[in-house]
Design a protein around this motif. Structure first.
Motif, PDB file in Angstrom:
ATOM      1  N   GLY A 156       0.802  -1.217   0.000  1.00  0.00           N
ATOM      2  CA  GLY A 156       0.000   0.000   0.000  1.00  0.00           C
ATOM      3  C   GLY A 156       0.834   1.265   0.000  1.00  0.00           C
ATOM      4  N   ASN A 157       2.053   1.198   0.528  1.00  0.00           N
ATOM      5  CA  ASN A 157       2.936   2.369   0.543  1.00  0.00           C
ATOM      6  C   ASN A 157       3.296   2.830  -0.866  1.00  0.00           C
ATOM      7  OD1 ASN A 157       3.145   2.606   3.369  1.00  0.00           O
ATOM      8  ND2 ASN A 157       4.727   1.037   3.446  1.00  0.00           N
ATOM      9  N   PHE A 158       3.257   1.908  -1.819  1.00  0.00           N
ATOM     10  CA  PHE A 158       3.666   2.238  -3.183  1.00  0.00           C
ATOM     11  C   PHE A 158       2.510   2.776  -4.013  1.00  0.00           C
ATOM     12  CE2 PHE A 158       6.717  -0.696  -1.500  1.00  0.00           C
ATOM     13  CZ  PHE A 158       7.935  -0.199  -1.949  1.00  0.00           C
ATOM     14  N   ARG A 159       1.373   2.956  -3.381  1.00  0.00           N
ATOM     15  CA  ARG A 159       0.238   3.610  -4.058  1.00  0.00           C
ATOM     16  C   ARG A 159       0.174   5.096  -3.713  1.00  0.00           C
ATOM     17  NH1 ARG A 159      -2.463  -1.062  -1.710  1.00  0.00           N
ATOM     18  NH2 ARG A 159      -2.527  -2.755  -3.242  1.00  0.00           N
ATOM     19  N   LEU A 160       1.040   5.537  -2.828  1.00  0.00           N
ATOM     20  CA  LEU A 160       1.029   6.927  -2.380  1.00  0.00           C
ATOM     21  C   LEU A 160       2.088   7.741  -3.133  1.00  0.00           C
ATOM     22  CD1 LEU A 160       0.726   6.269   1.460  1.00  0.00           C
ATOM     23  CD2 LEU A 160      -1.099   6.879  -0.132  1.00  0.00           C
ATOM     24  N   PRO A 161       1.732   8.896  -3.659  1.00  0.00           N
ATOM     25  CA  PRO A 161       2.689   9.720  -4.412  1.00  0.00           C
ATOM     26  C   PRO A 161       3.869  10.147  -3.548  1.00  0.00           C
ATOM     27  CG  PRO A 161       0.685  10.966  -3.922  1.00  0.00           C
ATOM     28  CD  PRO A 161       0.411   9.551  -3.542  1.00  0.00           C
ATOM     29  N   LEU A 162       5.004  10.316  -4.180  1.00  0.00           N
ATOM     30  CA  LEU A 162       6.274  10.721  -3.576  1.00  0.00           C
ATOM     31  C   LEU A 162       6.837   9.661  -2.632  1.00  0.00           C
ATOM     32  CD1 LEU A 162       5.860  14.549  -2.860  1.00  0.00           C
ATOM     33  CD2 LEU A 162       6.755  13.397  -4.890  1.00  0.00           C
ATOM     34  N   LEU A 163       6.027   9.144  -1.722  1.00  0.00           N
ATOM     35  CA  LEU A 163       6.530   8.113  -0.810  1.00  0.00           C
ATOM     36  C   LEU A 163       7.009   6.899  -1.593  1.00  0.00           C
ATOM     37  CD1 LEU A 163       7.011   7.013   2.040  1.00  0.00           C
ATOM     38  CD2 LEU A 163       4.641   6.187   2.033  1.00  0.00           C
ATOM     39  N   ARG A 164       6.275   6.515  -2.621  1.00  0.00           N
ATOM     40  CA  ARG A 164       6.655   5.356  -3.427  1.00  0.00           C
ATOM     41  C   ARG A 164       8.042   5.559  -4.059  1.00  0.00           C
ATOM     42  NH1 ARG A 164       5.720   5.836  -8.899  1.00  0.00           N
ATOM     43  NH2 ARG A 164       5.073   3.674  -9.146  1.00  0.00           N
ATOM     44  N   ASP A 165       8.299   6.757  -4.556  1.00  0.00           N
ATOM     45  CA  ASP A 165       9.599   7.042  -5.175  1.00  0.00           C
ATOM     46  C   ASP A 165      10.704   7.042  -4.133  1.00  0.00           C
ATOM     47  OD1 ASP A 165       8.631   7.727  -7.986  1.00  0.00           O
ATOM     48  OD2 ASP A 165       7.471   9.121  -6.778  1.00  0.00           O
ATOM     49  N   TYR A 166      10.411   7.616  -2.984  1.00  0.00           N
ATOM     50  CA  TYR A 166      11.378   7.680  -1.893  1.00  0.00           C
ATOM     51  C   TYR A 166      11.786   6.268  -1.465  1.00  0.00           C
ATOM     52  CZ  TYR A 166      13.519   9.727   2.293  1.00  0.00           C
ATOM     53  OH  TYR A 166      14.408  10.134   3.258  1.00  0.00           O
ATOM     54  N   LEU A 167      10.803   5.372  -1.355  1.00  0.00           N
ATOM     55  CA  LEU A 167      11.076   3.991  -0.961  1.00  0.00           C
ATOM     56  C   LEU A 167      11.888   3.263  -2.027  1.00  0.00           C
ATOM     57  CD1 LEU A 167       7.613   2.953   0.549  1.00  0.00           C
ATOM     58  CD2 LEU A 167       9.667   3.679   1.777  1.00  0.00           C
ATOM     59  N   MET A 168      11.513   3.448  -3.270  1.00  0.00           N
ATOM     60  CA  MET A 168      12.233   2.758  -4.349  1.00  0.00           C
ATOM     61  C   MET A 168      13.687   3.187  -4.429  1.00  0.00           C
ATOM     62  SD  MET A 168       9.673   2.184  -7.592  1.00  0.00           S
ATOM     63  CE  MET A 168       9.050   3.857  -7.746  1.00  0.00           C
ATOM     64  N   PHE A 169      13.974   4.462  -4.152  1.00  0.00           N
ATOM     65  CA  PHE A 169      15.355   4.939  -4.177  1.00  0.00           C
ATOM     66  C   PHE A 169      16.237   4.160  -3.195  1.00  0.00           C
ATOM     67  CE2 PHE A 169      13.924   9.408  -5.664  1.00  0.00           C
ATOM     68  CZ  PHE A 169      13.982   8.986  -6.982  1.00  0.00           C
ATOM     69  N   GLY A 170      15.633   3.697  -2.100  1.00  0.00           N
ATOM     70  CA  GLY A 170      16.395   2.934  -1.124  1.00  0.00           C
ATOM     71  C   GLY A 170      16.455   1.451  -1.424  1.00  0.00           C
ATOM     72  N   GLY A 171      15.870   1.034  -2.541  1.00  0.00           N
ATOM     73  CA  GLY A 171      15.863  -0.382  -2.891  1.00  0.00           C
ATOM     74  C   GLY A 171      14.765  -1.148  -2.177  1.00  0.00           C
ATOM     75  N   ILE A 172      13.738  -0.448  -1.694  1.00  0.00           N
ATOM     76  CA  ILE A 172      12.626  -1.092  -0.998  1.00  0.00           C
ATOM     77  C   ILE A 172      11.575  -1.523  -2.022  1.00  0.00           C
ATOM     78  CG2 ILE A 172      10.838  -0.771   0.759  1.00  0.00           C
ATOM     79  CD1 ILE A 172      12.612   1.279   2.092  1.00  0.00           C
ATOM     80  N   CYS A 173      10.988  -2.697  -1.811  1.00  0.00           N
ATOM     81  CA  CYS A 173      10.017  -3.241  -2.756  1.00  0.00           C
ATOM     82  C   CYS A 173       8.744  -3.657  -2.034  1.00  0.00           C
ATOM     83  CB  CYS A 173      10.612  -4.445  -3.493  1.00  0.00           C
ATOM     84  SG  CYS A 173      10.908  -5.885  -2.423  1.00  0.00           S
ATOM     85  N   PRO A 174       7.625  -3.832  -2.757  1.00  0.00           N
ATOM     86  CA  PRO A 174       6.382  -4.289  -2.127  1.00  0.00           C
ATOM     87  C   PRO A 174       6.512  -5.755  -1.696  1.00  0.00           C
ATOM     88  CG  PRO A 174       5.969  -3.291  -4.285  1.00  0.00           C
ATOM     89  CD  PRO A 174       7.437  -3.509  -4.183  1.00  0.00           C
ATOM     90  N   VAL A 175       5.930  -6.069  -0.555  1.00  0.00           N
ATOM     91  CA  VAL A 175       5.996  -7.452  -0.083  1.00  0.00           C
ATOM     92  C   VAL A 175       4.812  -8.221  -0.669  1.00  0.00           C
ATOM     93  CG1 VAL A 175       4.793  -6.920   2.099  1.00  0.00           C
ATOM     94  CG2 VAL A 175       6.271  -8.942   1.948  1.00  0.00           C
ATOM     95  N   ASN A 176       4.836  -8.410  -1.987  1.00  0.00           N
ATOM     96  CA  ASN A 176       3.798  -9.194  -2.651  1.00  0.00           C
ATOM     97  C   ASN A 176       4.451 -10.173  -3.627  1.00  0.00           C
ATOM     98  OD1 ASN A 176       4.411  -7.744  -5.050  1.00  0.00           O
ATOM     99  ND2 ASN A 176       2.823  -6.229  -4.627  1.00  0.00           N
ATOM    100  N   ARG A 177       3.642 -11.089  -4.101  1.00  0.00           N
ATOM    101  CA  ARG A 177       4.148 -12.186  -4.925  1.00  0.00           C
ATOM    102  C   ARG A 177       4.837 -11.686  -6.192  1.00  0.00           C
ATOM    103  NH1 ARG A 177       4.134 -17.983  -4.388  1.00  0.00           N
ATOM    104  NH2 ARG A 177       4.962 -18.689  -6.384  1.00  0.00           N
ATOM    105  N   ASN A 178       4.209 -10.753  -6.913  1.00  0.00           N
ATOM    106  CA  ASN A 178       4.760 -10.289  -8.187  1.00  0.00           C
ATOM    107  C   ASN A 178       6.133  -9.659  -8.022  1.00  0.00           C
ATOM    108  OD1 ASN A 178       2.477 -11.142  -9.542  1.00  0.00           O
ATOM    109  ND2 ASN A 178       1.450  -9.153  -9.399  1.00  0.00           N
TER     110      ASN A 178
END
Length: 361
Positions: free
Chosen positions: A170-192
């Protein structure tokens, strides 16, 4: 105040020159010594992390909606179009930034507790891995610092391994926060997302899963050494299907960062927490740390307690596309034994007693 702002500006940008020049300009007043300034920068870096996770996504969403109602609606429309175009990127390896992972602000974040990463065995870049991180704590300070930044030197200690910390999708559905997380190499904890990293992104990938999740945070408090693991077998099945080795990771001190109001199992308040956790994806904990200016007051600042993250010995896992329940149970038992052995081996080194044991719920 200007000096403090100038120093933090250098921290955020990842350069040390602004900090050094600001420190040299400091007056000799005892209330603003160099050591106190460094401590304030450490506190600011920790609050920056906490507020980012708690407020950035919501604040940016509100701002985006507001911009649509102003003359700046074009900016909001362009960003929304980009958001739609980029929607699947988090599930396809993300957008890791070496620059962001090396920000100087993370070294201040590390030194506040401090946080250390302890390597016990080598990891081969020719293999993929699933790290099981324990315990969750309140904010997973150790997991973030060790695997989403380079403050503790992960890349130097484990050359050829790319860590990806998995967090709520759900964090990756929020603007700006999703980009901030991805910059750190963070990914969604889902199967895909995890499938992509472990099967279509080559080798040398390490997906870090906080196995206990939000449910485990309800059992986190100073002096408690418990993990939610008995019925968590999905990560083992995934490791078998992808042929990824299992690596137990335990952070001594993660539960010491905050004091939490603990409600007894079966109580009405505990029931409410469990229900909200299932609805929201995270557990609403009642906790407190210390204040910004005093460790004696209550606040959001965590206590300065060392967090020592120990990366254990990998369990070699053969690839089985359709593992049987017995096979999953066997590897799950191996994982629990490995984690318990890791805890027992290092507990006295990090301040626990010989009689302390790890409770597996």
């Amino acid at each position: 105040m200007k000096t403090l702002l100038a120093a933090y500006s250098g921290v955020q940008k990842g350069t040390g020159s602004s900090i050094l020049s600001a420190l040299l300009e400091l007056p000799s007043a005892p209330w603003l010594s160099k050591s106190k300034l460094v401590k304030h920068l450490q506190v600011i870096s920790v609050l920056h992390f906490i507020l980012t996770f708690l407020a950035l996504g919501i604040a940016s969403t509100v701002l985006l909606v507001y911009l649509f109602c102003t003359d700046c609606w074009v900016i909001a429309a362009l960003y929304t179009a980009w958001l739609i175009f980029d929607w699947n990127t988090p599930k396809q390896g993300g957008r890791r930034s070496t620059w962001v992972r090396n920000w100087t602000v993370w070294t201040y974040f590390r030194d506040y507790f401090p946080i250390r990463l302890i390597k016990t065995h080598n990891l081969l870049p020719s293999r993929n891995y699933i790290f099981g991180y324990h315990p969750h704590g309140i904010f997973c300070f150790g997991a973030f610092c060790n695997f989403s930044t380079e403050a503790t030197g992960f890349s130097k200690k484990f050359p050829g391994i790319r860590p990806s910390l998995a967090t709520l999708a759900g964090n990756f559905r929020l603007p700006l926060l999703r980009d901030y997380l991805m910059f750190g190499g963070i990914c969604p904890v889902n199967r895909n997302s995890i499938d992509y990293l472990l099967s279509r992104n080559g080798t040398g990938n390490a997906v870090v899963i906080v196995v206990g999740g939000a449910a485990e945070s309800l059992d986190c408090a100073p002096g408690l050494n418990s993990v939610t693991l008995k019925n968590r077998k999905g990560f083992v099945k995934l490791a078998l299907q992808k042929g990824a080795d299992l690596v137990p990771v335990y952070s001594f001190g993660e539960n010491e960062a905050y004091k939490q109001v603990m409600f007894a199992e079966g109580s009405w308040w505990r029931h409410v927490q469990r229900r909200l956790q299932k609805l929201l994806g995270f557990a609403p904990c009642l906790f407190h740390g210390c204040g910004f200016f005093s460790s004696e007051s209550w606040g959001m600042v965590p206590y300065c307690k060392p967090i020592n993250t120990v990366v254990g010995e990998p369990i070699t896992v053969a690839r089985v596309e359709d593992p049987t329940p017995d096979m999953i149970d066997m590897y799950h038992s191996m994982y629990i034994n490995s984690l318990t052995t890791l805890f027992d081996k290092y507990k006295t080194r990090f301040g626990l007693k010989e009689t302390d044991y790890l409770l597996v719920r």
